[in-house]
Design an enzyme around this catalytic site. Structure first.
Site, PDB file in Angstrom:
ATOM      1  N   ASP A  31       0.847  -1.182   0.000  1.00 18.12           N
ATOM      2  CA  ASP A  31       0.000   0.000   0.000  1.00 18.12           C
ATOM      3  C   ASP A  31       0.891   1.243   0.000  1.00 18.12           C
ATOM      4  OD1 ASP A  31      -3.215   0.538   0.996  1.00 18.12           O
ATOM      5  OD2 ASP A  31      -1.788   2.198   1.079  1.00 18.12           O
ATOM      6  N   ILE A  32       0.531   2.223  -0.815  1.00 17.61           N
ATOM      7  CA  ILE A  32       1.346   3.436  -0.960  1.00 17.61           C
ATOM      8  C   ILE A  32       1.318   4.280   0.320  1.00 17.61           C
ATOM      9  CG2 ILE A  32      -0.426   5.002  -1.857  1.00 17.61           C
ATOM     10  CD1 ILE A  32       1.561   5.784  -4.061  1.00 17.61           C
ATOM     11  N   ASN A  88     -12.799  -2.874   2.540  1.00 17.72           N
ATOM     12  CA  ASN A  88     -13.670  -1.720   2.678  1.00 17.72           C
ATOM     13  C   ASN A  88     -14.697  -1.810   1.551  1.00 17.72           C
ATOM     14  OD1 ASN A  88     -12.205  -0.701   4.861  1.00 17.72           O
ATOM     15  ND2 ASN A  88     -10.791   0.400   3.533  1.00 17.72           N
ATOM     16  N   GLU A  96     -12.038   3.547  -1.354  1.00 16.45           N
ATOM     17  CA  GLU A  96     -11.600   4.684  -2.182  1.00 16.45           C
ATOM     18  C   GLU A  96     -11.216   4.256  -3.581  1.00 16.45           C
ATOM     19  OE1 GLU A  96      -8.517   6.578   0.067  1.00 16.45           O
ATOM     20  OE2 GLU A  96      -9.931   7.429   1.508  1.00 16.45           O
ATOM     21  N   VAL A  97     -10.722   3.032  -3.690  1.00 17.84           N
ATOM     22  CA  VAL A  97     -10.355   2.506  -5.012  1.00 17.84           C
ATOM     23  C   VAL A  97     -11.376   1.430  -5.372  1.00 17.84           C
ATOM     24  CG1 VAL A  97      -8.606   1.297  -6.347  1.00 17.84           C
ATOM     25  CG2 VAL A  97      -7.901   3.004  -4.654  1.00 17.84           C
ATOM     26  N   HIS A 101     -10.064  -5.233  -3.527  1.00 14.75           N
ATOM     27  CA  HIS A 101      -8.766  -5.528  -2.930  1.00 14.75           C
ATOM     28  C   HIS A 101      -8.946  -5.895  -1.468  1.00 14.75           C
ATOM     29  CE1 HIS A 101      -9.593  -1.214  -2.649  1.00 14.75           C
ATOM     30  NE2 HIS A 101      -8.986  -1.246  -1.469  1.00 14.75           N
TER      31      HIS A 101
HETATM   32  P1  5GP Z   1      -9.609   1.409   0.036  1.00 12.90           P
HETATM   33  O1  5GP Z   1      -9.806   2.618   0.905  1.00 12.90           O
HETATM   34  O2  5GP Z   1     -10.211   1.571  -1.323  1.00 12.90           O
HETATM   35  O3  5GP Z   1     -10.029   0.128   0.705  1.00 12.90           O
HETATM   36  O4  5GP Z   1      -8.060   1.247  -0.098  1.00 12.90           O
HETATM   37  C1  5GP Z   1      -7.329   1.758  -1.161  1.00 12.90           C
HETATM   38  C2  5GP Z   1      -5.901   1.674  -0.744  1.00 12.90           C
HETATM   39  O5  5GP Z   1      -5.096   1.817  -1.904  1.00 12.90           O
HETATM   40  C3  5GP Z   1      -5.488   2.779   0.218  1.00 12.90           C
HETATM   41  O6  5GP Z   1      -4.983   2.203   1.414  1.00 12.90           O
HETATM   42  C4  5GP Z   1      -4.417   3.564  -0.543  1.00 12.90           C
HETATM   43  O7  5GP Z   1      -3.365   3.982   0.264  1.00 12.90           O
HETATM   44  C5  5GP Z   1      -3.964   2.583  -1.602  1.00 12.90           C
HETATM   45  N1  5GP Z   1      -3.547   3.183  -2.862  1.00 12.90           N
HETATM   46  C6  5GP Z   1      -4.206   4.157  -3.552  1.00 12.90           C
HETATM   47  N2  5GP Z   1      -3.527   4.464  -4.674  1.00 12.90           N
HETATM   48  C7  5GP Z   1      -2.439   3.646  -4.712  1.00 12.90           C
HETATM   49  C8  5GP Z   1      -1.360   3.502  -5.630  1.00 12.90           C
HETATM   50  O8  5GP Z   1      -1.264   4.163  -6.671  1.00 12.90           O
HETATM   51  N3  5GP Z   1      -0.417   2.569  -5.339  1.00 12.90           N
HETATM   52  C9  5GP Z   1      -0.497   1.800  -4.202  1.00 12.90           C
HETATM   53  N4  5GP Z   1       0.492   0.922  -4.005  1.00 12.90           N
HETATM   54  N5  5GP Z   1      -1.493   1.929  -3.313  1.00 12.90           N
HETATM   55  C10 5GP Z   1      -2.462   2.832  -3.563  1.00 12.90           C
END
Ligand code: 5GP
Ligand code: ZN
Length: 109
Positions: A31-32, A88, A96-97, A101
């Site tokens: 995760d970034i 999530n 958010e994405v 995942h």
């Molecule tokens: P969500 O909130 O959708 O469950 O989690 C999305 C996750 O993806 C977040 O923890 C965020 O830090 C990570 N993320 C978003 N953009 C990128 C990216 O470009 N590269 C990586 N490695 N992680 C990302």
């Protein structure tokens, strides 16, 4: 592949990334913005929007995601100490994405 999906771009190499693991079903990368000393994302190659969009035919993908999370925890040496796995789901659930995942977090002292 979805045109504007950041995880599809990571999977197809449009955004260069280091994969800790890859097979015919999924990839694993860091995760970034890590929320813990170990924070990995287990991401299916197939673009599935969220848990709400899962189809019966995706059962094996989900099972493989969870099995892989267990393997990755061992590789990262956090299996014994313990870790969290979570999805999530939709905006209200913190998603958010919008490409499915599984989060693997752990490694706290
Ligand atoms: P969500 O909130 O959708 O469950 O989690 C999305 C996750 O993806 C977040 O923890 C965020 O830090 C990570 N993320 C978003 N953009 C990128 C990216 O470009 N590269 C990586 N490695 N992680 C990302
Ligand atoms: Zn995608």
């Amino acid at each position: 592949m979805e045109k504007d999906c950041i995880f599809c771009k990571i999977i197809n190499g449009e955004i260069p990334s280091d994969f800790l693991y890859k097979n015919d079903t999924l990839v694993v990368f860091k995760d970034i913005n890590p929320q813990a000393p170990v924070h990995l994302l287990i991401v299916p190659l197939k673009h599935i929007r969220s848990i709400n969009d899962l189809m019966q035919e995706d059962k094996e993908i989900v099972s493989e995601m969870i099995m892989t999370a267990g393997e990755m925890a061992k590789k990262e040496n956090i299996a014994e100490s313990g870790y969290r796995l979570f999805f999530n789901v939709e905006k209200g659930g913190g998603q958010e994405v919008f490409h499915l995942h599984l989060h693997l977090v752990g490694g706290w002292k």
